[in-house]
Design a protein around this motif. Structure first.
Motif, mmCIF file in Angstrom:
data_model
loop_
_atom_site.group_PDB
_atom_site.id
_atom_site.type_symbol
_atom_site.label_atom_id
_atom_site.label_comp_id
_atom_site.label_asym_id
_atom_site.label_seq_id
_atom_site.Cartn_x
_atom_site.Cartn_y
_atom_site.Cartn_z
ATOM 1 N N SER A 87 0.821 -1.223 0.000
ATOM 2 C CA SER A 87 0.000 0.000 0.000
ATOM 3 C C SER A 87 0.852 1.269 0.000
ATOM 4 C CB SER A 87 -0.940 0.014 1.205
ATOM 5 O OG SER A 87 -0.209 -0.027 2.417
ATOM 6 N N GLN A 129 -0.705 3.606 -9.271
ATOM 7 C CA GLN A 129 -1.779 4.278 -10.002
ATOM 8 C C GLN A 129 -1.230 5.118 -11.148
ATOM 9 O OE1 GLN A 129 -5.338 5.561 -7.328
ATOM 10 N NE2 GLN A 129 -3.574 5.429 -5.945
ATOM 11 N N TYR A 145 3.010 1.990 -1.977
ATOM 12 C CA TYR A 145 3.309 2.314 -3.378
ATOM 13 C C TYR A 145 2.052 2.680 -4.156
ATOM 14 C CZ TYR A 145 7.623 -0.243 -2.219
ATOM 15 O OH TYR A 145 8.791 -0.688 -1.643
ATOM 16 N N SER A 146 0.955 2.981 -3.469
ATOM 17 C CA SER A 146 -0.323 3.190 -4.152
ATOM 18 C C SER A 146 -0.242 4.266 -5.227
ATOM 19 C CB SER A 146 -1.410 3.563 -3.131
ATOM 20 O OG SER A 146 -1.641 2.508 -2.233
ATOM 21 N N GLN A 147 0.378 5.394 -4.909
ATOM 22 C CA GLN A 147 0.446 6.488 -5.880
ATOM 23 C C GLN A 147 1.308 6.115 -7.088
ATOM 24 O OE1 GLN A 147 1.448 9.340 -2.575
ATOM 25 N NE2 GLN A 147 0.128 10.728 -3.748
ATOM 26 N N ARG A 168 8.951 10.039 -7.258
ATOM 27 C CA ARG A 168 7.877 9.091 -7.574
ATOM 28 C C ARG A 168 7.399 9.303 -9.014
ATOM 29 N NH1 ARG A 168 4.803 10.319 -3.659
ATOM 30 N NH2 ARG A 168 3.429 11.692 -4.825
ATOM 31 N N ASP A 228 4.563 6.574 -1.317
ATOM 32 C CA ASP A 228 3.489 7.559 -1.202
ATOM 33 C C ASP A 228 3.932 8.744 -0.357
ATOM 34 O OD1 ASP A 228 1.951 5.811 -2.635
ATOM 35 O OD2 ASP A 228 0.565 5.336 -1.000
ATOM 36 N N ASP A 229 3.293 9.892 -0.573
ATOM 37 C CA ASP A 229 3.597 11.076 0.237
ATOM 38 C C ASP A 229 3.371 10.812 1.713
ATOM 39 O OD1 ASP A 229 4.405 12.783 -1.821
ATOM 40 O OD2 ASP A 229 2.339 13.284 -2.319
ATOM 41 N N GLU A 230 2.316 10.057 2.022
ATOM 42 C CA GLU A 230 2.001 9.741 3.413
ATOM 43 C C GLU A 230 1.977 8.227 3.590
ATOM 44 O OE1 GLU A 230 -1.385 10.605 6.854
ATOM 45 O OE2 GLU A 230 -1.679 11.327 4.810
ATOM 46 N N THR A 231 2.875 7.709 4.414
ATOM 47 C CA THR A 231 2.904 6.278 4.751
ATOM 48 C C THR A 231 2.662 6.156 6.251
ATOM 49 O OG1 THR A 231 5.332 6.477 4.806
ATOM 50 C CG2 THR A 231 4.345 5.499 2.850
ATOM 51 N N GLU A 289 7.501 13.462 -4.149
ATOM 52 C CA GLU A 289 6.698 13.564 -5.368
ATOM 53 C C GLU A 289 7.533 13.575 -6.654
ATOM 54 O OE1 GLU A 289 4.516 15.791 -8.558
ATOM 55 O OE2 GLU A 289 6.282 16.427 -7.407
#
Length: 311
Positions: free
Chosen positions: A68, A75, A70-72, A269, A244-247, A266
């Motif tokens: 999770s 996507q 790596y969600s961004q 990524r 992700d920005d928020e983990t 960002e």
């Protein structure tokens, strides 16, 4: 399509699906009933939601990280027309990654019967165009799978190592060792992309080793690749800057303090997502324009590149 567009969100709307073994729990619903063929590991799947047939990428998370995180990134890749399947290989693990390799192979085999059944009815996976990628220890697992350390029913056509790591340092590889320290010794029979972080080999503090130390990092993996192979190194970014920005949670918070980081995640990524898209377009879909343009003009990337190498 302009090359800059690979570093931006693509044209496809994306669904993010969460799938557990023996039960089917989705963050977004599909109109198709769940398959009886349960995956061997929990999955996070990023898929275009609009009608079409799309290549598939298996993505392996890093050591003690959650898929999770790596969600961004997932996507971003999916928005450009790819189905990304990211298994959660373990919750806790020791230094030996042989079970990781076995689980990654089992997940790959599950794609044959299981993937189509959990996607929206208008989305079709093209398993003849299959890539394998991984970050950190997951990059090592991806290389191991491509090198045949575990057999799979499906054949990979492209390999992507995102800051891959094979141990604590040279001479302290974790089992099974993947690096041989013999130049161009990897007999992969597929194109390879290796992405490195310039700060990965720098200590965050004296209590912990670098997250991607010299002797077992991206440089060594690239040196053992044969043509065609690509190597990009983001100069001012760290080993975990593609997350992700928020983990959240203890592990999520630890990701900010264990490794030397850049100013923000960002740009790194977006770069990783974009170069993966460009590479897969070139070697899974036969369109090398974006990858060639990035090689010819590295300044179009959202990060400063220290190395741009091609075999």
């Amino acid at each position: 399509m302009s090359t800059n567009s690979i570093f931006q969100v693509g044209k496809h709307k994306v669904l993010l699906l969460r799938l557990e073994p023996d039960t089917f729990c989705f963050s977004s619903s599909t109109s198709r009933p769940p398959s009886l063929n349960s995956p061997p590991k929990p999955l996070l799947i990023a898929t275009p939601s609009d009608e079409g047939e799309f290549p598939v990428l298996v993505f392996i998370h890093g050591y003690l990280l959650f898929n999770s995180f790596y969600s961004q990134l997932l996507q971003h890749v999916a928005s450009h027309g790819f189905i990304v399947v990211a298994p959660q290989l373990y919750q806790v693990a020791g230094p030996d990654s042989r079970d990781d390799i076995k689980s990654a192979a089992e997940t790959t085999d599950w794609l044959l019967e299981g993937l189509s059944a959990v996607l929206p009815t208008n989305v079709r996976p093209n398993l003849s165009k299959l890539g394998i990628s991984g970050h950190s220890r997951g990059g090592k697992v991806a290389f191991a799978l491509a090198l045949g350390h575990a057999n799979t029913l499906l054949k990979f056509s492209a390999l992507m190592g995102i800051d891959p790591v094979d141990g604590m340092d040279k001479g302290k590889q974790t089992p099974p060792p993947i690096l041989t320290y013999v130049p161009h010794s990897f007999d992969l029979k597929m194109a390879v992309l290796v992405v490195g972080s310039g700060l990965g080999e720098v200590k965050k503090n004296p209590l912990f080793p670098p997250c991607a130390p010299k002797g077992v990092n991206h440089e060594d993996f690239f040196n053992e690749c044969c043509s065609p192979a690509w190597h990009f190194v983001a100069k001012d970014y760290g080993h975990l800057d593609m997350l992700d920005d928020e983990t959240k949670g203890i592990r999520g918070r630890a990701s900010y303090c264990l490794c030397k980081n850049g100013k923000e995640r960002e740009p790194m990524r977006r770069f990783v997502g974009g170069v993966v898209v460009a590479f897969m377009k070139a070697y899974l879909e036969g369109d090398s324009r974006e990858l060639a343009a990035l090689k010819d003009d590295p300044e179009i990337a959202p990060v400063v590149l220290r190395n741009v190498d091609f075999l």
